[in-house]
Write an enzyme that holds these catalytic residues in place. Structure first.
Site, PDB file in Angstrom:
ATOM      1  CB  SER A  96      -0.942  -0.020   1.209  1.00  0.00           C
ATOM      2  OG  SER A  96      -1.914   0.987   1.078  1.00  0.00           O
ATOM      3  CG  ASN A  97      -0.352   4.650  -1.374  1.00  0.00           C
ATOM      4  OD1 ASN A  97      -0.993   5.480  -0.754  1.00  0.00           O
ATOM      5  ND2 ASN A  97      -0.877   3.945  -2.384  1.00  0.00           N
ATOM      6  CG  HIS A  98       3.398   6.749   3.567  1.00  0.00           C
ATOM      7  ND1 HIS A  98       3.309   6.032   4.734  1.00  0.00           N
ATOM      8  CD2 HIS A  98       4.676   6.616   3.129  1.00  0.00           C
ATOM      9  CE1 HIS A  98       4.485   5.491   4.993  1.00  0.00           C
ATOM     10  NE2 HIS A  98       5.335   5.822   4.035  1.00  0.00           N
TER      11      HIS A  98
END
Ligand code: C5P
Length: 396
Positions: A209-211
């Site tokens: 995933s990502n921030h």
């Protein structure tokens, strides 16, 4: 429209103070109760008699009345107000507000005010552009003060440029917007907004995933809904609650987000693509939790579908807005994305600026369309959302 609202109108020592008379009149005509606080210098630009007559209340300048010792309580004034509007706000007053200086009644009232505060800056173009003024305004925004941006044009100095106080009518519109009385200009329109991070599963417990926090997309959904649009928020993972009146469709992976958007786009009036969509996803998802061994592990990734580009290809006269977050060749990359994905405009996030990017509540963006680029100053994500929706409104 502003019926019964208590507004303190703060006036500082700028030639634009002559416009405060009209501003005061408009606020009173719209139903607001106005009390005027002036700095000592402001009295040189516009008389207390004028302002007292228009506001239908005595003017407050000093901490106490030297004739009878009556105390002008900035604390009570601060408690009374629903909004503290400082118009015009000089560079000097904004600098003092940014550092907490309290050497006149207007400033002590600022420190006591529990209500929202808005300032309408007015000054010469060089003073406005000066790093010190810009820094102070950024500090004020971080402190939650709303800046009603000055316009460009003829200035009292004889020069021409940015620094003219916003026109009284525009300030009244900004005040109404602060009180949530936005024009329902998008009534009957339906928008899709994507937001948050997608989750690409590796096995039943792990993912890529990502921030992305989703804050920017949720702010856009809220801004659209406030103007009367029906909004479907296709949301990846975030910790946020759906804004009032917004339909939320929760998705996990890029593939799920793709399906949810494509299905709804045809019947919509447009989409704003704020989500941070994974570009790659594991080729296969393990049924069981992957066991560790002493060897290294490779996960083969395949490309995800580009949701924005797919919608762009079937856009017709719908509005499509994209985001770009670049770490190099920002402008060229954003412009090529604008064309490739057939966006009406693209919002370029600058990762180099303090106060911009993933998790914070503020952002620094440039709005780019075929005609050119508009750089916006540091502002809250909610204010950025309003600027995006202003632009959508013009396209609809
Ligand atoms: O190509 P890039 O990912 O930088 O493009 C960013 C824009 O495209 C954003 O508006 C993002 O929401 C959208 N996008 C998308 N689907 C993808 C990748 C990006 O909708 N698979």
């Amino acid at each position: 429209m502003l019926k019964g609202k208590h507004i303190i109108l703060g006036i500082t020592g700028s030639i634009a103070a002559y416009k405060s008379a009209v501003l005061c009149r408009l606020l009173v005509s719209a139903g607001a109760e106005v009390k005027v606080v002036m700095t000592p210098l402001a009295k040189q630009f516009i008389t207390p008699l004028t302002m007292a007559t228009l506001s239908q209340n005595p003017i407050l300048v000093d901490f106490f009345n030297p004739e009878n010792g009556e105390w002008n309580s900035h604390v009570k004034l601060g408690e009374w107000a629903d909004l503290y509007l400082i118009a015009p706000a000089t560079a000097n007053t904004m600098a003092k507000m940014a550092t907490g200086v309290a050497d006149n009644l207007l400033l002590t009232t600022y420190l006591s005010a529990r209500c929202p505060v808005a300032v309408a800056p007015a000054m010469d173009l060089d003073m406005y552009a000066h790093t010190a003024t810009q820094r102070n305004m950024e500090q004020l925004q971080r402190d939650g003060v709303h800046i009603i941006e000055p316009g460009s044009g003829f200035l009292a100095s004889g020069l021409s440029g940015k620094g003219r106080m916003a026109e009284p009518q525009d300030i009244v519109e900004a005040v109404k917007a602060l009180f949530g009385e936005k024009k329902k200009s998008l009534e009957g329109k339906h928008f899709i907004v994507t937001a948050g991070a997608t989750i690409e599963p590796i096995d039943p417990v792990r993912f890529i995933s990502n921030h992305s926090s989703g804050k920017m997309g949720y702010a856009v959904a809220e801004a659209l809904a406030e103007r009367g649009a029906r909004v479907t928020l296709v949301s990846g993972r975030t910790a946020l609650d759906a804004p009032k009146g917004v339909e939320r469709v929760d998705v996990l992976s890029a593939e799920e987000m793709y399906e949810a958007c494509v299905e709804r786009f045809v019947a919509s009036d447009g989409a704003v693509m704020c989500a941070a969509v994974a570009d790659y996803t594991p080729r296969s998802v393990a049924d069981e939790k992957l066991k560790k061994s002493d060897d290294d592990l490779s996960i083969e990734l395949k490309r995800t579908k580009d949701i924005a580009a797919t919608l762009g290809a079937e856009k017709g006269d719908r509005v499509l807005v994209g985001f770009a977050m670049e770490t190099q060749n920002e402008m060229e990359n954003a412009q090529s994305k604008l064309k490739r994905k057939n966006f009406d405009f693209i919002v370029l996030n600058s990762l180099r600026e303090a106060g911009a990017g993933f998790r914070g509540d503020t952002n620094v963006v440039t709005l780019i369309d075929e005609a050119g680029a508009e750089e916006l100053p540091l502002m809250s994500k909610r204010d950025v959302a309003d600027r995006i929706v202003d632009k959508i409104e013009k396209l609809i």
